[in-house]
Scaffold this active site. Structure first.
Site, short mmCIF file in Angstrom:
data_model
loop_
_atom_site.label_atom_id
_atom_site.label_comp_id
_atom_site.label_asym_id
_atom_site.label_seq_id
_atom_site.Cartn_x
_atom_site.Cartn_y
_atom_site.Cartn_z
N LYS A 68 0.86 -1.19 0.00
CA LYS A 68 0.00 0.00 0.00
C LYS A 68 0.88 1.22 0.00
O LYS A 68 2.03 1.18 0.47
CB LYS A 68 -0.88 0.00 1.26
CG LYS A 68 -2.07 0.93 1.18
CD LYS A 68 -3.10 0.40 0.22
CE LYS A 68 -4.50 0.71 0.61
NZ LYS A 68 -5.41 -0.34 0.16
N1 GLU Z 1 -7.13 0.04 -3.23
C1 GLU Z 1 -7.89 -1.14 -3.46
C2 GLU Z 1 -7.91 -2.02 -2.22
O1 GLU Z 1 -7.72 -1.56 -1.12
C3 GLU Z 1 -7.45 -1.88 -4.71
C4 GLU Z 1 -6.04 -2.35 -4.73
C5 GLU Z 1 -5.58 -2.89 -6.09
O2 GLU Z 1 -6.36 -2.97 -7.01
O3 GLU Z 1 -4.40 -3.22 -6.14
O4 GLU Z 1 -8.20 -3.18 -2.28
#
Ligand code: GLU
Length: 414
Positions: A104
């Protein structure tokens, strides 16, 4: 006792470790992030001033594949929050059994107070600082809170300057730069599917059920749209600016149209519903509550007064553990984030496959495959919950942690 989101995840993990009897050696490996990066992101603002922002990327685990997770732009982003969200991505990708690890990122900034030009500079500078640790086989960013397809296009373009044309380095791109049909709606669609499965487990359907949706960004608005299309009545919604209620159900397509044409993209002022304070949403009675904004919003005090039968976690980490405990006693069915909002990363996986294959998927195929994966994961979670007599959150963690732990052990440590 109150918990930080990071402590909350650690607690959920410790429960899963116990059920799975994971050895302390493997536990250590699963808890510690692979790599944590903090970078300075300087840009020249439109007024000529230099501003330094702090950017983070935490790469949590890559046992099952390249690390994967969104990038958020928010004033409250910090290293601890990003680290926690990266860990959740590791378990989420494993729950839906896609070949990714977890990561993240985020930048501490107030995107609403920045121009498009400033956001582009910020994104490009962040990508430049990070590019050595990104890549289609290393770490693949995606949208998250306050980032969208345009931001992903800038990341793709900036990364390609260093490494050559490279669509699979990032997902959630516009279709015109290698994005996949249906990615934008995917997290909301997954939340809708999770809702459908949770209700079906009690022989219920979405039709005529009442819903409260907290957050009307990408996740909340798409989930609302699909629920509305299936006859659900959304009796209240809220966003960062305020709330709306309507006892007969809000006309969601009209609300989305209103929001899209509102200069600050808020729902406040929508004429066909009653205005209400956003905090009031948690006090209303309904069948289902969907938190679809930031983490930590369902505290112990809020849980005590909630009057809903189901909570479907569209956001990451919306429920704190002491609240979870109370909800369990109140027999509220909580469908956890690492399953309920996994639709986004699942379609990100299809996008990555599409880019690597250089073969475009149809929208129909995306919907069909997402449906299949969400159903399979749901059955697995339910089966674990029933077999081991666990709540759904612990069962989902057992599923995710079990898969990652097994791969870590097989790949070996030395
Ligand atoms: N931000 C989204 C999540 O928390 C998607 C992450 C992604 O597609 O890599 O799952």
């Amino acid at each position: 006792m109150s918990f930080s989101p990071l402590e909350a995840t650690k607690l959920y993990l410790s429960k899963a470790f116990k059920v799975l009897e994971i050895s302390p050696r493997i536990q250590k490996l699963l808890l510690t992030p692979y790599r944590e990066i903090k970078v300075e992101v300087p840009i020249e603002r439109d007024n000529g001033e230099i501003e330094i922002y702090m950017g983070y990327r935490v790469q949590h685990n890559n046992a099952r594949g390249p690390m994967k997770g969104g990038i958020r732009y928010h004033p409250e982003v910090d290293g601890e929050e990003v680290s926690n969200l990266a860990s959740l991505m590791t378990w989420k990708t494993a729950v839906v059994n896609i070949p990714f690890g977890g990561a993240k990122g985020g930048i501490t900034c107030a995107p609403r107070e920045m121009s498009e030009r400033e956001l582009e500079k910020l994104t490009r500078r962040f990508t430049e600082r990070l590019h050595i640790v990104l890549g289609p086989d290393i770490d693949i960013p995606a949208p998250d809170v306050n980032t969208n397809a345009q931001v992903m296009a800038w990341i793709m373009d900036e990364y390609s300057k260093y490494c050559g044309y490279c669509p699979p380095v990032v997902t959630g791109k516009p279709v015109a730069v290698g994005g996949i049909e249906g990615r934008e709606e995917a997290t909301g669609r997954g939340v809708f599917l999770a809702t459908k499965h949770a209700l079906a487990a009690n022989q219920e359907t979405i039709e005529n059920k009442t819903f409260l949706i907290q957050g009307f960004g990408n996740v909340g608005s798409w989930a609302a749209k699909f629920i509305h299309e299936h006859g659900g009545k959304i009796i209240a919604v809220s966003d960062a600016f305020g709330g709306l209620s309507h006892p007969q159900g809000i006309d969601i397509p009209k609300l989305i149209h209103y929001q899209n044409n509102n200069p600050n993209r808020s729902i406040v002022g929508f004429p066909e519903a009653d205005a209400m304070e956003k905090e009031k949403l948690f006090q209303l009675s309904a069948d289902v509550l969907i938190p679809a904004a930031l983490g930590g919003v369902i505290t112990k005090e809020i849980a005590q007064n909630l009057n809903v039968r189901y909570i479907i976690e569209g956001a990451n980490g919306p429920t704190l553990p002491d609240a979870d405990e109370i909800l369990f006693q109140k027999e509220v069915i909580v469908v956890p984030d690492i399953y309920a909002n996994a639709g986004g990363v699942t379609v990100s996986y299809f996008e990555w496959v599409q880019n690597i294959q250089r073969f475009a998927w149809t929208h129909q195929k995306v919907v069909q495959e997402l449906d299949r994966i969400m159903e399979k994961a749901w059955k697995k979670i339910r089966e674990i919950a029933a077999r081991k007599n666990l709540d759904l959150r612990t069962a989902a963690f057992v599923l995710g942690v079990g898969r990652v732990g097994k791969t870590v052990a097989l790949r070996g440590i030395t």
